[in-house]
Design an enzyme around this catalytic site. Structure first.
Site, short mmCIF file in Angstrom:
data_model
loop_
_atom_site.label_atom_id
_atom_site.label_comp_id
_atom_site.label_asym_id
_atom_site.label_seq_id
_atom_site.Cartn_x
_atom_site.Cartn_y
_atom_site.Cartn_z
N GLN A 32 0.82 -1.22 0.00
CA GLN A 32 0.00 0.00 0.00
C GLN A 32 0.86 1.27 0.00
O GLN A 32 0.73 2.14 -0.87
CB GLN A 32 -0.91 0.01 1.23
CG GLN A 32 -1.55 1.36 1.50
CD GLN A 32 -2.28 1.45 2.83
OE1 GLN A 32 -3.47 1.28 2.87
NE2 GLN A 32 -1.56 1.72 3.93
N LEU A 69 10.28 0.46 3.39
CA LEU A 69 8.87 0.19 3.73
C LEU A 69 8.58 -1.30 3.78
O LEU A 69 7.49 -1.70 4.19
CB LEU A 69 7.94 0.84 2.68
CG LEU A 69 8.22 2.30 2.29
CD1 LEU A 69 7.13 2.80 1.36
CD2 LEU A 69 8.30 3.18 3.52
N ALA A 118 8.32 -5.10 4.94
CA ALA A 118 8.20 -5.72 6.26
C ALA A 118 7.20 -6.87 6.21
O ALA A 118 6.37 -6.92 5.30
CB ALA A 118 7.70 -4.71 7.29
N SER A 156 6.79 2.41 13.56
CA SER A 156 5.35 2.19 13.76
C SER A 156 4.88 2.58 15.14
O SER A 156 5.58 2.36 16.14
CB SER A 156 5.08 0.70 13.52
OG SER A 156 3.82 0.34 14.05
N GLU A 205 2.94 0.92 16.78
CA GLU A 205 2.89 -0.31 17.58
C GLU A 205 4.03 -0.37 18.59
O GLU A 205 3.95 -1.07 19.59
CB GLU A 205 2.94 -1.53 16.67
CG GLU A 205 1.63 -1.88 15.99
CD GLU A 205 0.54 -2.31 16.97
OE1 GLU A 205 0.75 -3.28 17.70
OE2 GLU A 205 -0.51 -1.66 17.00
N TYR A 249 6.13 -8.30 16.07
CA TYR A 249 6.23 -7.24 15.06
C TYR A 249 6.75 -5.95 15.68
O TYR A 249 7.68 -5.32 15.18
CB TYR A 249 4.85 -7.00 14.42
CG TYR A 249 4.77 -5.75 13.58
CD1 TYR A 249 5.29 -5.73 12.29
CD2 TYR A 249 4.19 -4.58 14.09
CE1 TYR A 249 5.23 -4.56 11.52
CE2 TYR A 249 4.14 -3.42 13.33
CZ TYR A 249 4.66 -3.42 12.04
OH TYR A 249 4.61 -2.27 11.30
N LYS A 258 10.21 -3.81 15.09
CA LYS A 258 10.21 -2.39 14.68
C LYS A 258 11.05 -1.55 15.65
O LYS A 258 11.70 -0.59 15.23
CB LYS A 258 8.78 -1.86 14.61
CG LYS A 258 8.02 -2.28 13.35
CD LYS A 258 8.55 -1.57 12.10
CE LYS A 258 7.76 -1.90 10.85
NZ LYS A 258 8.36 -1.35 9.62
N ARG A 299 -5.21 -1.03 0.99
CA ARG A 299 -4.84 -1.73 2.20
C ARG A 299 -5.08 -3.23 2.00
O ARG A 299 -6.08 -3.63 1.38
CB ARG A 299 -5.74 -1.21 3.33
CG ARG A 299 -5.41 -1.70 4.73
CD ARG A 299 -4.01 -1.36 5.13
NE ARG A 299 -3.89 -1.01 6.53
CZ ARG A 299 -2.81 -1.26 7.26
NH1 ARG A 299 -1.77 -1.89 6.72
NH2 ARG A 299 -2.72 -0.86 8.50
O1 F7E Z 1 -5.76 -4.15 13.60
C1 F7E Z 1 -8.46 -5.24 15.84
C2 F7E Z 1 -7.05 -5.66 16.18
O2 F7E Z 1 -4.54 -5.50 11.90
C3 F7E Z 1 -6.32 -3.00 14.17
C4 F7E Z 1 -0.30 -2.44 10.74
O3 F7E Z 1 -0.23 -1.67 9.56
O4 F7E Z 1 -0.93 -0.52 12.02
C5 F7E Z 1 -1.32 -1.84 11.70
O5 F7E Z 1 -1.39 -2.67 12.86
C6 F7E Z 1 -7.13 -3.38 15.40
C7 F7E Z 1 -6.38 -4.31 16.37
O6 F7E Z 1 -3.79 -3.13 12.43
C8 F7E Z 1 -9.86 -7.84 13.73
O7 F7E Z 1 -7.05 -6.50 17.35
C9 F7E Z 1 -10.46 -6.73 15.49
O8 F7E Z 1 -6.58 -3.87 17.67
O9 F7E Z 1 -5.83 -3.47 11.15
P1 F7E Z 1 -4.99 -4.11 12.18
P2 F7E Z 1 -2.73 -2.97 13.65
O10 F7E Z 1 -2.53 -4.24 14.36
O11 F7E Z 1 -3.14 -1.80 14.44
C10 F7E Z 1 0.34 -0.38 12.64
C11 F7E Z 1 0.63 1.09 12.81
C12 F7E Z 1 1.41 -1.12 11.95
O12 F7E Z 1 2.58 -0.72 11.95
C13 F7E Z 1 1.08 -2.45 11.40
O13 F7E Z 1 2.01 -2.88 10.42
O14 F7E Z 1 -8.27 -4.11 14.97
N1 F7E Z 1 -9.24 -6.27 15.13
N2 F7E Z 1 -10.86 -7.69 14.65
C14 F7E Z 1 -8.84 -6.93 14.04
N3 F7E Z 1 -7.72 -6.84 13.30
C15 F7E Z 1 -7.62 -7.66 12.21
N4 F7E Z 1 -6.51 -7.57 11.43
N5 F7E Z 1 -8.59 -8.57 11.88
C16 F7E Z 1 -9.74 -8.69 12.60
O15 F7E Z 1 -10.60 -9.52 12.28
#
Ligand code: F7E
Length: 328
Positions: free
Chosen positions: A13, A73, A75, A122, A124, A145, A149, A180
């Site tokens: 993305q 970028l 990862a 990030s 995170e 992850y 980072k 995305r």
């Molecule tokens: O989850 C919750 C999950 O996977 C966001 C990456 O780009 O941003 C990203 O990391 C939230 C979390 O992103 C589902 O538990 C609920 O709390 O979209 P995500 P992320 O983990 O915040 C940071 C800045 C990065 O650096 C990373 O590379 O949503 N959630 N239900 C879920 N998440 C996913 N994936 N799937 C679900 O079904």
């Protein structure tokens, strides 16, 4: 002569938005991409197959390209997946950045000049630190992850301090778009909602709906990356909107836009929970706004709407049999 940029993760993305941004500014854009991963790559870019686990390949690409600017970028960027693949994530996301820095250090030209380096750090890395998080907030990573980072972040700072390389960290909070990946929560929701609207799907399984994130638009965030490398000194910057919303808020926004009630379709599936969760992120990007003149343009509602409209178009094409039902 055009400036030359080398982007790892060009097929993702952020890589795709950054490539467009740089091409508009007359850069020659080169990408390091894993073999077979060229879906989002602009045909005007020059692709070099390779990945972040292969130091000799990275060095060879540096020699071929002689970049002025390097954007790291690439990862393994999925937090949930990093719990299943911790060693792979550490190798690609953590040591991968070090391999690029090392190639850069060795690539100084005759005048001692080396490229400028951007590291995709990030939010995170903050884990559950008190909000809002800024450049002075201590890191407390809560996933393999995030640990990777943090390693890459400090390697970037160390190469700046030890070797006087121009190396900057952008600490980017979540940033989304129609490009995305479908396994991140925003796109998973917009894609499912659009398919539900058109009768192509009837359930959406999710994990923790109470997690809060600071969600911005990826197209706005790549500009910040570029601004960091145009600044007169290397530094670290938080990039965020300053607003936080829950996954539930995003569901309401997207399903509401389609005149649907998400409660009729969403089910909770434990497989989407993480062993430990980052509960709430909200960034303070005052430093980037003041020093770089950067600011986000797309609001949370606009982001939800533009992603939903895009996925509605895709679902319509799917309903008409123009695309395959299987997500890629
Ligand atoms: O989850 C919750 C999950 O996977 C966001 C990456 O780009 O941003 C990203 O990391 C939230 C979390 O992103 C589902 O538990 C609920 O709390 O979209 P995500 P992320 O983990 O915040 C940071 C800045 C990065 O650096 C990373 O590379 O949503 N959630 N239900 C879920 N998440 C996913 N994936 N799937 C679900 O079904």
């Amino acid at each position: 002569m055009n400036r030359v940029a080398l982007v790892t993760g060009l097929s993702g993305q952020d890589g795709s938005y950054l490539a467009e941004f740089l091409l508009e500014r007359d850069y020659d854009v080169h990408g390091l991409v894993p073999y077979g991963r060229r879906e989002l790559c602009d045909p005007r870019c020059q692709l070099h197959y390779g990945d972040l686990t292969d130091a000799s390949r990275i060095a060879a690409v540096f020699n071929d390209v002689s970049p002025d600017e390097v954007y790291n970028l690439g990862a393994q960027s999925h937090v949930r997946v990093s719990f299943d693949l911790p060693v792979h994530t550490a190798d690609v996301t953590g040591v991968g950045a070090l391999r690029v820095l090392e190639a850069m250090r060795q690539h100084r030209d005759a005048s001692g000049r080396s490229p400028r380096f951007y590291q995709a750090s990030s939010s995170e890395m903050f884990g559950n630190a008190v909000s809002p998080q800024d450049e002075s907030t201590p890191f407390h990573p809560l996933s393999p992850y995030a640990c990777a980072k943090v390693f890459a972040y400090w390697q970037t700072v160390n190469y700046r301090d030890a070797y006087e390389l121009f190396a900057s960290n952008g600490i980017l909070f979540n940033h989304e778009s129609p490009r995305r990946g479908e396994h991140f929560v925003t796109r998973k929701i917009t894609r499912a909602a659009a398919r539900i609207k058109l009768g192509l799907q009837d359930r959406l399984a999710l994990g923790n709906l109470e997690a809060r994130r600071d969600w911005g638009f990826a197209g706005d965030y790549v500009e910040a990356m570029w601004l960091m490398l145009q600044h007169d000194e290397a530094d670290d910057f938080v990039i965020a909107t300053g607003q936080t919303h829950s996954v539930r808020d995003f569901l309401e926004e997207v399903f509401g836009h389609l005149d649907l009630d998400y409660n009729d379709f969403v089910e909770i599936d434990p497989q989407f929970f993480r062993p430990i969760e980052v509960d709430a992120l909200r960034g303070n990007s005052e430093k980037a706004r003041r020093i770089l003149g950067w600011e986000p343009r797309v609001s949370f509602s606009e982001l939800a709407r533009l992603m939903t409209e895009h996925d509605l178009e895709e679902a319509r094409a799917e309903a008409q049999g123009l695309t395959s039902e299987t997500p890629n």
